[in-house]
Design an enzyme around this catalytic site. Structure first.
Site, PDB file in Angstrom:
ATOM      1  N   CYS A   9      53.301  -4.513 -33.358  1.00  0.00           N
ATOM      2  CA  CYS A   9      54.049  -5.024 -34.608  1.00  0.00           C
ATOM      3  C   CYS A   9      55.330  -4.578 -34.386  1.00  0.00           C
ATOM      4  O   CYS A   9      56.240  -5.170 -35.301  1.00  0.00           O
ATOM      5  CB  CYS A   9      53.654  -3.761 -35.791  1.00  0.00           C
ATOM      6  SG  CYS A   9      51.801  -3.453 -35.827  1.00  0.00           S
ATOM      7  N   HIS A  69      53.842  -8.595 -43.692  1.00  0.00           N
ATOM      8  CA  HIS A  69      53.488  -8.099 -42.227  1.00  0.00           C
ATOM      9  C   HIS A  69      52.742  -9.101 -41.147  1.00  0.00           C
ATOM     10  O   HIS A  69      51.695  -8.846 -40.816  1.00  0.00           O
ATOM     11  CB  HIS A  69      52.875  -6.683 -42.118  1.00  0.00           C
ATOM     12  CG  HIS A  69      52.529  -6.084 -41.033  1.00  0.00           C
ATOM     13  ND1 HIS A  69      54.038  -6.232 -39.996  1.00  0.00           N
ATOM     14  CD2 HIS A  69      52.170  -5.104 -40.136  1.00  0.00           C
ATOM     15  CE1 HIS A  69      53.604  -5.387 -38.776  1.00  0.00           C
ATOM     16  NE2 HIS A  69      52.468  -4.732 -39.198  1.00  0.00           N
TER      17      HIS A  69
END
Length: 392
Positions: A86, A335
């Site tokens: 991420c 995200h």
């Protein structure tokens, strides 16, 4: 070493886009970044590129960087794919800063992309899971929500943090995301909504978890030697810090903090020659509500154990003393794994250039971005500073 500057940044909308490809989303972000450069920029100006992606769904696992940079007209520009889960494009931004500071390049593109909504829920869980500790956590059935639930439980047990305080994170970030036209979940929610949602992994419920997203984001970093060609209001990359840690949560001594974030913040503050209190706003990695609370403490915004009270006090709202996740954060904005870190830089650029629209803060000077990979295996922090006659 030379100073590095942020001269432009842009992103695609975040959400589910079945008619888009990773190339088309990246083009949208790239064109938005170029258009944001005050004095203009030509594609021929770009010396190098760094692109972050996890490669969810298995698309273009080899050479995804050149696949998108060629598509936007950067033919022949050296491009490196960056993968740190991420935190992929947060580290891509760091690589761009390093390239500029070292003198190897004057104009560098840093970006990222991900397509996450065109696979089954089981396949998406698999691709999310590959960023966790595979041998002992994933193969025993642990999910990312399960890992962060353990962190939440530990923090609640140690410091009395409550579910209601977790829900305050969601309420705040949805309020901000409702003001962001690029947000995936651009709607407000009440505290009651955020407290009564279905449980995902106790004590975390649906409103404590960010969505999976499609999207792309880009930032343009240049050297002090050429910055005046592109802008009359430079934004300096004042500090950069990065840290790594064990990939598995079970390998750590404590579940109530992220050591990689702490190391990254310490290094960034040292380079910028500031204390945490000098930051006017921050974009932090709130993949789960507990992650934002941990970030407050890891970044030095409040004392250890006080994060729940800090968010509950309103200090991190738009009108608070330290606005956090003015974009809506991962929780509301979305995200798309490979794009998230660069997307945080987009918000920092907008706030510091006064182009954040309805969520614009009053004359901020210094902003921070904080991007985490996995459950804390890697983290990167950037401090951006608007140069004025006082600090130039």
């Amino acid at each position: 070493m030379r100073d590095a500057y942020l001269i432009g940044a842009g992103q695609s909308p975040y959400g589910a886009f079945p008619d888009e490809s990773y190339r088309s989303l990246f083009r949208t972000a790239f064109e938005a970044a170029v258009e944001s450069v005050p004095n203009g920029l030509e594609t021929d100006d770009v010396d190098e590129a760094f692109v972050g992606t996890l490669g969810v769904g298995g698309r273009q696992l080899g050479l995804p960087g050149p696949a998108v940079t060629e598509h936007v007209g950067l033919d022949g520009v050296p491009c490196t794919r960056v993968e740190n889960a991420c935190a992929a494009s947060g580290f891509a931004v760091r690589q761009a800063v390093q390239a500029v500071k070292s003198g190897m390049a004057d104009v560098v593109l840093a970006g990222g992309f991900e397509i996450m909504t065109d696979t089954s829920s089981d396949a998406t869980k698999y691709w999310l899971g590959v960023s966790g500790e595979t041998e002992w956590e994933r193969l025993s059935g642990t999910t990312f929500s399960g890992v962060y639930a353990q962190m939440a439980s530990a923090h609640m047990d140690a410091y009395g943090t409550t579910r209601e305080q977790l829900s305050h994170v969601a309420v705040k970030n949805h309020a901000n995301g409702a003001k962001n036209p690029h947000a995936q979940l651009g709607f407000e929610c009440s505290l009651e909504d955020a407290q009564s949602a279905p449980v995902v992994a106790d004590p975390l419920n649906l409103y404590h978890c960010c969505p999976t997203s499609d999207g792309a984001a880009c930032a343009l970093i240049v050297s002090e030697d050429v910055v005046d060609d592109y802008t009359d209001e430079p934004i300096r990359v004042a500090g950069v810090g990065a840290g790594s840690d064990t990939v598995g949560l079970f390998q750590r001594d404590s579940y109530t903090g992220v050591p990689a974030s702490q190391r990254a913040a310490e290094a960034a503050y040292e380079m910028a020659e500031i204390e945490p209190g000098a930051v006017d706003f921050a974009e932090v990695h709130d993949c789960f509500a507990i992650a934002e609370l941990l970030a407050y403490e890891d970044l030095g915004f409040c004392e250890k154990g006080d994060a729940g009270e800090f968010v509950e006090s309103g200090a991190t709202r738009l009108e608070g003393e330290l606005p956090v996740n003015t974009s809506g954060g991962l929780k509301s904005k979305g995200h798309p794994i490979g794009a998230t870190g660069a997307g945080q830089v987009v918000e920092a650029f907008k706030q510091l250039s006064g182009t954040a629209g309805d969520r614009q803060l009053e004359n901020p000077t210094r902003g921070l971005t904080h991007n985490v990979g996995g459950s804390g295996g890697a983290a990167v922090v950037h401090v951006f500073e608007k140069e004025t006659e006082v600090n130039a």
